[in-house]
Write a protein that holds these residues in place. Structure first.
Motif, short mmCIF file in Angstrom:
data_model
loop_
_atom_site.label_atom_id
_atom_site.label_comp_id
_atom_site.label_asym_id
_atom_site.label_seq_id
_atom_site.Cartn_x
_atom_site.Cartn_y
_atom_site.Cartn_z
N TYR A 127 0.78 -1.32 0.10
CA TYR A 127 -0.04 -0.06 0.00
C TYR A 127 0.66 1.30 -0.05
O TYR A 127 1.57 1.43 0.64
N GLN A 128 0.59 2.17 -1.01
CA GLN A 128 1.37 3.56 -1.18
C GLN A 128 2.76 3.22 -1.51
O GLN A 128 3.69 4.32 -1.43
N ARG A 129 3.34 1.92 -1.77
CA ARG A 129 4.74 1.77 -2.02
C ARG A 129 4.75 1.10 -3.51
O ARG A 129 5.80 1.33 -4.15
N HIS A 199 0.55 7.44 -8.55
CA HIS A 199 1.24 7.89 -7.42
C HIS A 199 1.31 6.80 -6.16
O HIS A 199 1.23 7.09 -5.12
N ASN A 200 1.34 5.24 -6.82
CA ASN A 200 1.42 4.22 -5.71
C ASN A 200 0.29 4.13 -5.03
O ASN A 200 0.17 3.59 -3.81
N ASN A 241 2.55 0.25 -14.31
CA ASN A 241 3.26 -0.89 -13.52
C ASN A 241 2.69 -1.35 -12.47
O ASN A 241 3.36 -1.61 -11.49
N ALA A 242 1.22 -1.22 -12.45
CA ALA A 242 0.44 -1.59 -11.29
C ALA A 242 0.50 -3.18 -11.08
O ALA A 242 0.42 -3.80 -11.92
N LYS A 243 0.37 -3.58 -9.82
CA LYS A 243 0.24 -4.95 -9.35
C LYS A 243 -1.27 -5.33 -9.67
O LYS A 243 -2.36 -4.81 -9.20
#
Length: 300
Positions: A127-129, A199-200, A241-243
């Motif tokens: 999260y947020q990383r 923005h992660n 580049n999202a999971k």
């Protein structure tokens, strides 16, 4: 949620099952005890099933495709009708979403079950990383999952559909926002979601729908059958580049209790739909697919 199609506001409302359900069931669903509200909603959706030939026939064709692969003792029409009835239960949850807190959503998905501890821990680490994009289908209850995620991990963003009526849009989206899910709609919303992921942050998209005219597509597979769907979610995941994580929640019985299904190790280069085959096999009546997703020439 099925997206309304074409025409003026009144025909769209007349043809849209969620809008019909909200307008006719909304007040009663809030007053009645939840089990009675669920029963009333199932009866209402029986009427919608009979009065909406386009949705009924599409659901039957999709059900015919599912039957050889899923746990269902009955015909394609019986499965299609059961899907409408289950959708009625989702309608009750939708109109009563403001009764729930994120903590109650977390309880509803068995969030404290030790079996899910590792999953929550991994999501917390991301999260947020790094950007996380949940891939969801029109199955079970996706709003409950969003509220549960807010409680344990943090807020997210959801790419939402037009629900067929302005008042309905405001009511449902405001309730989602209260649970920590920021709604994003249309092309501006799509750009907002991409920026959010860059923005992660975390987002979710319902991706199991037929492509619109001239929309970019990809070929996925469901129970070994090729299915053409929009490639929007794949393009977003690649660009940010999202999971990419398949996610669903199966309703237990006729109650506000759900079993989550998620694949934290999904290969972003592989098909998405096969990740949903286990919950679809176990609960095919909880797939609210009232549009022709399976091509007619391959559905028979």
């Amino acid at each position: 949620m099925p997206k309304a199609e074409g025409g003026t506001a009144q025909p769209r409302l007349a043809m849209h099952p969620l809008a019909i359900g909200y307008q006719t069931l909304g007040r009663a669903a809030r007053i009645l005890p939840r089990p009675i509200a669920y029963a009333a909603a199932r009866r209402l959706m029986d009427a919608v099933y009979l009065a909406w030939p386009r949705g009924r026939n599409a659901a039957r064709r999709n059900a015919e495709f599912l039957l050889p692969h899923v746990n269902w003792n009955g015909s394609a029409p019986s499965l299609a009708r059961a899907q409408f009835q289950r959708y009625g239960e989702y309608l009750v949850d939708a109109v009563r979403l403001d009764e729930l807190t994120p903590a109650q959503c977390f309880e509803a998905v068995g969030g404290h079950d030790p079996a899910w501890s590792e999953h929550w821990t991994r999501l917390e680490q991301w999260y947020q990383r790094r950007p996380v994009l949940f891939a969801a289908i029109h199955f079970g209850n996706w709003d409950i999952l969003g509220g549960a995620y807010t409680h344990r991990i943090g807020p997210s963003m959801v790419l939402v559909d037009d629900l067929g009526h302005p008042a309905l849009n405001r009511a449902i989206q405001d309730q989602r926002a209260r649970l920590g899910m920021t709604p994003a709609a249309g092309r501006p919303g799509l750009r907002q979601l991409v920026d959010h992921l860059n923005h992660n942050e975390t987002a979710a998209i319902l991706f199991d729908r037929p492509p619109r005219p001239n929309e970019q597509t990809t070929t996925d597979t469901l129970f070994g059958r090729e299915v053409t769907i929009p490639n929007e979610i794949h393009r977003i995941a690649h660009a940010t580049n999202a999971k990419l994580i398949p996610l669903a929640a199966t309703r237990q019985d006729h109650d506000l209790r759900f079993t989550p299904h998620l694949d934290l190790d999904h290969d972003p280069d592989s098909s998405l739909l096969p990740a949903f085959e286990p919950p679809l096999t176990a609960a095919p009546d909880q797939w609210y697919q009232f549009r022709d997703l399976i091509p007619a020439e391959t559905a028979d």
